[in-house]
Write an enzyme that holds these catalytic residues in place. Sequence first.
Site, PDB file in Angstrom:
ATOM      1  N   HIS A 140      -0.929  -2.586  -7.266  1.00  0.00           N
ATOM      2  CA  HIS A 140      -1.801  -2.316  -6.040  1.00  0.00           C
ATOM      3  C   HIS A 140      -3.283  -2.595  -6.413  1.00  0.00           C
ATOM      4  O   HIS A 140      -4.009  -1.531  -6.906  1.00  0.00           O
ATOM      5  CB  HIS A 140      -1.436  -0.727  -5.336  1.00  0.00           C
ATOM      6  CG  HIS A 140      -2.130  -0.538  -4.276  1.00  0.00           C
ATOM      7  ND1 HIS A 140      -2.318   0.756  -3.957  1.00  0.00           N
ATOM      8  CD2 HIS A 140      -2.577  -0.977  -3.104  1.00  0.00           C
ATOM      9  CE1 HIS A 140      -3.067   0.715  -2.915  1.00  0.00           C
ATOM     10  NE2 HIS A 140      -3.026  -0.307  -2.223  1.00  0.00           N
ATOM     11  N   SER A 162       0.926  -1.305  -0.009  1.00  0.00           N
ATOM     12  CA  SER A 162      -0.042   0.151  -0.045  1.00  0.00           C
ATOM     13  C   SER A 162       0.944   1.389   0.043  1.00  0.00           C
ATOM     14  O   SER A 162       0.263   2.230  -0.298  1.00  0.00           O
ATOM     15  CB  SER A 162      -0.813   0.099   1.344  1.00  0.00           C
ATOM     16  OG  SER A 162      -1.469  -1.100   1.512  1.00  0.00           O
ATOM     17  N   GLU A 166      -3.683  -0.099  -9.225  1.00  0.00           N
ATOM     18  CA  GLU A 166      -2.788   1.152  -9.297  1.00  0.00           C
ATOM     19  C   GLU A 166      -1.432   0.330  -9.616  1.00  0.00           C
ATOM     20  O   GLU A 166      -0.926  -0.296  -8.787  1.00  0.00           O
ATOM     21  CB  GLU A 166      -2.603   1.860  -7.940  1.00  0.00           C
ATOM     22  CG  GLU A 166      -1.948   3.279  -7.931  1.00  0.00           C
ATOM     23  CD  GLU A 166      -2.111   3.975  -6.475  1.00  0.00           C
ATOM     24  OE1 GLU A 166      -2.151   3.018  -5.576  1.00  0.00           O
ATOM     25  OE2 GLU A 166      -2.087   5.018  -6.600  1.00  0.00           O
TER      26      GLU A 166
HETATM   27  N1  LIG Z   1      -6.270  -4.751   3.610  1.00  0.00           N
HETATM   28  C1  LIG Z   1      -6.256  -3.845   2.667  1.00  0.00           C
HETATM   29  O1  LIG Z   1      -7.286  -3.180   2.471  1.00  0.00           O
HETATM   30  C2  LIG Z   1      -5.112  -3.744   1.475  1.00  0.00           C
HETATM   31  C3  LIG Z   1      -5.541  -2.925   0.400  1.00  0.00           C
HETATM   32  C4  LIG Z   1      -4.544  -2.824  -0.592  1.00  0.00           C
HETATM   33  C5  LIG Z   1      -3.180  -3.143  -0.383  1.00  0.00           C
HETATM   34  N2  LIG Z   1      -2.888  -3.989   0.777  1.00  0.00           N
HETATM   35  C6  LIG Z   1      -1.696  -4.486   0.903  1.00  0.00           C
HETATM   36  O2  LIG Z   1      -1.701  -5.777   0.740  1.00  0.00           O
HETATM   37  C7  LIG Z   1      -0.611  -6.498   1.765  1.00  0.00           C
HETATM   38  C8  LIG Z   1      -1.206  -7.360   2.600  1.00  0.00           C
HETATM   39  O3  LIG Z   1      -2.306  -6.888   3.410  1.00  0.00           O
HETATM   40  P1  LIG Z   1      -3.389  -7.707   3.947  1.00  0.00           P
HETATM   41  O4  LIG Z   1      -4.377  -6.794   4.459  1.00  0.00           O
HETATM   42  O5  LIG Z   1      -3.901  -8.784   2.918  1.00  0.00           O
HETATM   43  O6  LIG Z   1      -2.610  -8.583   5.369  1.00  0.00           O
HETATM   44  P2  LIG Z   1      -3.172  -9.633   5.935  1.00  0.00           P
HETATM   45  O7  LIG Z   1      -2.656  -9.656   7.359  1.00  0.00           O
HETATM   46  O8  LIG Z   1      -4.507 -10.011   5.641  1.00  0.00           O
HETATM   47  O9  LIG Z   1      -2.337 -11.033   5.285  1.00  0.00           O
HETATM   48  C9  LIG Z   1      -0.992 -11.028   5.019  1.00  0.00           C
HETATM   49  C10 LIG Z   1      -0.637 -12.532   5.137  1.00  0.00           C
HETATM   50  O10 LIG Z   1       0.922 -12.737   4.960  1.00  0.00           O
HETATM   51  C11 LIG Z   1       1.240 -13.732   5.289  1.00  0.00           C
HETATM   52  N3  LIG Z   1       2.665 -13.750   5.387  1.00  0.00           N
HETATM   53  C12 LIG Z   1       3.390 -12.930   6.484  1.00  0.00           C
HETATM   54  N4  LIG Z   1       4.834 -13.324   6.280  1.00  0.00           N
HETATM   55  C13 LIG Z   1       4.925 -14.082   5.065  1.00  0.00           C
HETATM   56  C14 LIG Z   1       5.782 -14.722   4.360  1.00  0.00           C
HETATM   57  N5  LIG Z   1       7.348 -14.488   4.804  1.00  0.00           N
HETATM   58  N6  LIG Z   1       5.607 -15.538   3.487  1.00  0.00           N
HETATM   59  C15 LIG Z   1       4.348 -15.956   2.998  1.00  0.00           C
HETATM   60  N7  LIG Z   1       3.525 -15.368   3.769  1.00  0.00           N
HETATM   61  C16 LIG Z   1       3.529 -14.372   4.808  1.00  0.00           C
HETATM   62  C17 LIG Z   1       0.525 -13.856   6.657  1.00  0.00           C
HETATM   63  O11 LIG Z   1       0.540 -15.106   7.299  1.00  0.00           O
HETATM   64  C18 LIG Z   1      -0.810 -13.461   6.486  1.00  0.00           C
HETATM   65  O12 LIG Z   1      -1.739 -14.391   6.053  1.00  0.00           O
HETATM   66  C19 LIG Z   1       0.160  -5.387   2.742  1.00  0.00           C
HETATM   67  O13 LIG Z   1       1.125  -4.996   1.627  1.00  0.00           O
HETATM   68  C20 LIG Z   1      -0.881  -4.147   2.437  1.00  0.00           C
HETATM   69  O14 LIG Z   1      -0.213  -2.934   2.685  1.00  0.00           O
HETATM   70  C21 LIG Z   1      -3.903  -3.979   1.662  1.00  0.00           C
END
Ligand SMILES: NC(=O)c1ccc[n+]([C@@H]2O[C@H](COP(=O)([O-])OP(=O)(O)OC[C@H]3O[C@@H](n4cnc5c(N)ncnc54)[C@H](O)[C@@H]3O)[C@@H](O)[C@H]2O)c1
Length: 297
Positions: free
Chosen positions: A139, A118, A151
Amino acid sequence: MKNIAVIGAGTMGNGIAHTFAQNGFKVQLIDISKQALTNGIATITKNLDRMIVKEKISETDKINTLNNISTYTSIKEGVEYAGLVVEAATENIDLKLSIFKTLNDACPNDTILASNTSSISITQIGAVTDRPEMVIGMHFMNPVPIMKLVEIIRGYNTSDEVTTTIMELSKKLGKIPVEVNDYPGFVANRILMPMINESIETLYNGVAGVSEIDTVMKLGMAHPMGPLQLADFIGLDVCLSILNVMYDGFKNPKYAPCPLLVNMVRAGKLGVKSGEGFYNYSENKKAEKVANQFSQK
Ligand SMILES: NC(=O)c1ccc[n+]([C@@H]2O[C@H](COP(=O)([O-])OP(=O)(O)OC[C@H]3O[C@@H](n4cnc5c(N)ncnc54)[C@H](O)[C@@H]3O)[C@@H](O)[C@H]2O)c1
């Protein structure tokens, strides 16, 4: 490009895997946590069932989509044949840099490496690899199967060829890609997060309550959901982390996270994923009702 590896099976990772698989790609979904993989597949199945009820896909589409996804707990095994990796692990810079070092060594030389971050710098992520010209930001927005925007973030060294490939691939997923440059928060969060932060500040200052603030923005600005509810959906920890990246990156106090946001994250009130944020989601049904409301928009 037929094989897509997705790293992280959380909120975004399972949505990204779902979207590629539904569009005929073979997806290798990778997470260090077996439970996250189980939960991720359960979420994809539930979302596909919801699409069947709405008559957007058939039962056969659901079976084909699920058959296109295989799960792994090891990055090395999961990326062996990947033409593209989309990293969607936890928003933490050290974690992402370490994952991209591993990807650089484990992936074939022509694999494009994308991050769904993000806010973290794509240029900085690219710099830990031997192929910065093949590192790009992809993104996606939450919920991924529904939201149209991707994005596309060009790092300082990202090549024209890789950018074009990823723009075209996003269109094949039925998405609308928008190309932006790599500065803190890119475009989406640079504009969205100050609004969310200001809403929290407005609550913190006692100007109005949660429901009043969200109602003003929904009815007055025609936003599909209020900023505080949106923050709950994104995850308050994710919001805090993005604001901190912008605060550090621009050295400008206008991005300083509101103390109430900091306190809520410290207290474990992370929004929908923890059961409570600005709203209470402790009854599953309540969270599902809000999710349904959103997915209808
Ligand atoms: N939540 C949102 O609305 C949103 C929107 C756009 C972008 N993002 C981005 O997407 C990414 C993920 O966010 P999320 O909300 O899905 O997080 P989340 O916490 O729901 O999921 C993250 C996952 O990553 C896994 N993980 C951690 N370390 C790891 C590794 N070394 N190898 C493999 N898997 C691993 C965790 O076990 C977890 O299941 C982030 O970079 C966040 O900024 C989030």
